[in-house]
Each structure stands twice: as C-alpha cells, then as structure tokens.
Design a protein around this motif. Structure first.
Motif, short mmCIF file in Angstrom:
data_model
loop_
_atom_site.label_atom_id
_atom_site.label_comp_id
_atom_site.label_asym_id
_atom_site.label_seq_id
_atom_site.Cartn_x
_atom_site.Cartn_y
_atom_site.Cartn_z
N MET A 240 2.46 -10.14 0.91
CA MET A 240 2.10 -9.10 -0.19
C MET A 240 3.74 -8.65 -0.65
SD MET A 240 -0.95 -8.67 -0.74
CE MET A 240 -2.61 -8.21 -0.15
N ALA A 241 4.59 -8.56 0.06
CA ALA A 241 5.87 -8.01 -0.17
C ALA A 241 6.68 -8.85 -1.01
CB ALA A 241 6.63 -7.45 0.99
N LYS A 242 6.32 -10.14 -0.70
CA LYS A 242 7.24 -11.24 -1.44
C LYS A 242 6.72 -11.55 -2.63
CE LYS A 242 8.46 -13.98 2.93
NZ LYS A 242 7.98 -15.10 3.82
N HIS A 243 5.41 -11.37 -2.93
CA HIS A 243 4.62 -11.80 -4.33
C HIS A 243 4.50 -10.72 -5.17
CE1 HIS A 243 4.15 -15.15 -1.71
NE2 HIS A 243 3.81 -15.96 -2.81
N ILE A 244 4.96 -9.34 -5.11
CA ILE A 244 5.00 -8.41 -5.68
C ILE A 244 6.12 -7.80 -6.52
CG2 ILE A 244 5.06 -6.41 -4.25
CD1 ILE A 244 2.54 -5.06 -5.56
N SER A 245 6.08 -7.45 -7.75
CA SER A 245 7.19 -7.01 -8.34
C SER A 245 7.70 -5.65 -7.94
CB SER A 245 7.09 -7.05 -9.85
OG SER A 245 6.12 -6.15 -10.27
N LEU A 246 9.15 -5.53 -8.12
CA LEU A 246 9.52 -4.17 -7.62
C LEU A 246 8.94 -3.03 -8.28
CD1 LEU A 246 11.57 -2.50 -5.52
CD2 LEU A 246 13.26 -3.05 -7.47
N GLY A 247 8.47 -1.87 -7.84
CA GLY A 247 7.67 -1.10 -8.69
C GLY A 247 6.08 -1.35 -8.94
N GLY A 248 5.53 -2.69 -8.20
CA GLY A 248 4.36 -2.98 -8.40
C GLY A 248 3.35 -2.27 -7.65
N SER A 249 2.01 -2.39 -7.81
CA SER A 249 1.06 -1.59 -7.04
C SER A 249 0.21 -2.35 -6.36
CB SER A 249 0.43 -0.75 -8.10
OG SER A 249 0.75 0.64 -8.40
N LEU A 250 -0.25 -2.02 -5.14
CA LEU A 250 -1.04 -2.69 -4.43
C LEU A 250 -2.64 -1.84 -4.27
CD1 LEU A 250 0.32 -4.03 -1.17
CD2 LEU A 250 -0.29 -5.40 -2.90
N VAL A 251 -3.76 -2.46 -4.59
CA VAL A 251 -4.83 -1.51 -4.47
C VAL A 251 -5.50 -2.51 -3.21
CG1 VAL A 251 -7.08 -0.77 -5.36
CG2 VAL A 251 -4.86 -0.85 -6.48
N LEU A 252 -5.83 -1.82 -2.16
CA LEU A 252 -6.43 -2.35 -0.81
C LEU A 252 -7.53 -1.84 -0.37
CD1 LEU A 252 -3.16 -2.84 1.43
CD2 LEU A 252 -4.03 -4.46 -0.46
N SER A 253 -8.58 -2.74 -0.14
CA SER A 253 -9.94 -2.23 0.27
C SER A 253 -10.56 -3.14 1.41
CB SER A 253 -10.97 -1.67 -0.92
OG SER A 253 -11.90 -1.04 -0.48
#
Length: 290
Positions: A240-253
């Motif tokens: 997840m860390a590799k594929h998200i932009s800096l400042g991007g958001s994760l919504v996990l459920s």
C-alpha cells in the motif's frame, strides 16, 4: 462449454514462484490466475487458473510450468456453473442509505430521491452490496474524504460487486481501478459498472494483491479503499505504501473492533498517520494518510 478452474496447493514461497511463472506463461492468453491462503498456520495456499472451453491444452502447459520449476503438483479441476450472475437480483434485500449514496436493486428504483447518488446492484455473488456494515461504513467515509481531498486517481482493492468503485466514480468523476482476486467477482463488477453508467471511469481487473502489471501503469493512487479482512490488510501495508501518493488517503474496512489497533500499528510502521476511525455494527472503517 463453461469455465474450468485448475487448482493445486503449495506453501507461500512455492505459490509466489508458481504465480510469477504462470503469469508470464499465460500473459498473452489473458487467463485469470489467483493465489488464496487456505491455512495460515499450516502455510497452505491454493493456486488457481481459470480457463474457458477445452482445458486439456491449458492443463498440459500448467504442468509444464510446474515441472520447469521443479515443483510437480497434482492439478485438480473444478467445472464452474454457467450462471448469469448479473441477472440475479437482490429482491430479498431492502435499499441502503449511506450519506448521499442510495444502494438498491432494480425493484427499488422508484425510491430514489432527488440528490441521491444512486447505485444499482443486481448481482448477489460478489461481496459488497451496501447491506454489510463494512460496505455502508466505507461509503460514508469515502464521501467525506473525497469532498475534502479531491483525489484524482483511485483504487478499490478487493472490489467485490464494485459498489465502492462505482460510488467513487459517481461522486468524484475520476478514473477508478477496481481489482479482485476472484474472476467471477470481476465479471460481476464489470457488469455493475456498466449498469451504473460509469464503465468509462471504472477499469476492472482480476489481480491478487498488487501482483499485476496494471498497478505499475496506474499508480501512484491519491486514494485507496480496501474492504477486505484485517490480516490481509496488515500483510498488504508495505505494498500500500509503495502504491499511494505522498499525502494520499487509505480507507480500510472489513476490520472488527478488536482488530483495529493491530491494523493501525501495521500502517503506522509504514509511515501512515491515523486520521480517524468510524464504528458501525461491530466493524470499523479506518482513515489513514501517507
């Protein structure tokens, strides 16, 4: 002739090697390949390859790949039922409201209100109709995150019925990559995206985790939503860390209340910051930022 699943078991190290080899061998054929963990303690994983029509030549090639790796395995077959899942309605379920979203079957179209972001879901096989607390919770959180952050590129990992991908496309009018390990779910997701008139924005792909070339082409993502289960989410934290932009958001459920702290710890260890947790029906939805 319908679809056949060729499958066998292996440990994780073997399964990863086999997946990479099969992916390369069948890249031009476009045959879906998946790896599923069956037993974590015993390290048993199942590798599946799905083929249409005459499966004999495909099985020969699979056995050749296994032999070339020095990992001969007994390959089993499962003939999948030829069912039109898209035509299976949800007539026994009531429509669900979550923020501005209204998730319904065709029989409840008349209940749509002015201003609703209506999502029509007709297939019952793929997980995620809006009726489960995790899906409804994600819809509410996504509305808040999208309106505040205005993402431009999103990923729905483990899309199921594609209800979350459709919601993102309708709300934000942005391209959304929707992936799932199950090719049947991906077919359902594709049909649902078309039904909701967002097929031009929602790209559906069969992919276990981040093991597909599509991620290299589409990343980094400003927003990733993943409504799966706690343990897979924790294992996926580095990817997840590799594929998200800096400042991007994760919504996990897909996370039980008691699993919340462990999931957050896994992501804090990957330089994510916990923003907020929402609780609904014993489940939580977590918002994190990179």
């Amino acid at each position: 002739m319908g679809q056949t699943r060729l499958h066998f078991t292996a440990n994780k190290l073997e399964a990863d090697r086999i997946f990479a080899a099969l992916d390369a061998a069948f890249e031009e054929d476009g045959l879906p390949i998946a790896v599923l963990e069956l037993d974590e303690e015993k390290d048993i994983h199942e590798v599946s390859l799905y083929a249409d029509g005459d499966v004999d030549p495909v099985e020969v090639r699979v056995r050749d790949v296994l032999a070339g790796l020095g990992l001969p395995k007994p390959v089993e077959r499962e003939v999948l039922p030829d069912v039109d899942w898209v035509s299976r309605s949800l007539e026994g379920l009531k429509p669900v409201r979550a923020g501005r979203f209204f998730v319904h079957g065709s029989h409840d179209r008349a209940k749509r209100r002015s201003g609703d972001l209506a999502i029509e879901i007709e297939a019952g096989l793929a997980f995620g109709t809006g009726h489960h607390g995790t899906t409804a919770g994600c819809l509410e959180v996504l509305e808040q995150v999208v309106l505040r952050e205005r993402p431009r590129n999103a990923l729905d990992l483990g899309t199921g019925s594609a209800v979350l991908a459709i919601a993102l496309a309708k709300l934000a009018h942005i391209p959304v990559l929707a992936t799932d390990i199950d090719p049947v779910a991906v077919r359902v997701a594709t049909a649902n995206a078309r039904l909701n008139h967002v097929k031009a924005l929602v790209e559906t792909v069969t992919a276990p985790g981040f093991h597909h070339p599509i991620f290299a082409r589409r990343a980094p993502f400003d927003l990733i939503v993943a409504n799966i289960l706690a343990r897979p989410l924790m294992r996926l934290a580095p990817e997840m860390a590799k594929h998200i932009s800096l400042g991007g958001s994760l919504v996990l459920s897909g996370i039980l209340d008691r699993q919340r702290d462990a999931v957050i710890s896994a992501y804090v260890g990957q330089a994510f910051r916990h923003v907020r947790t929402w609780h609904r029906e014993g489940w939580v939805t977590i918002h994190l930022k990179r």
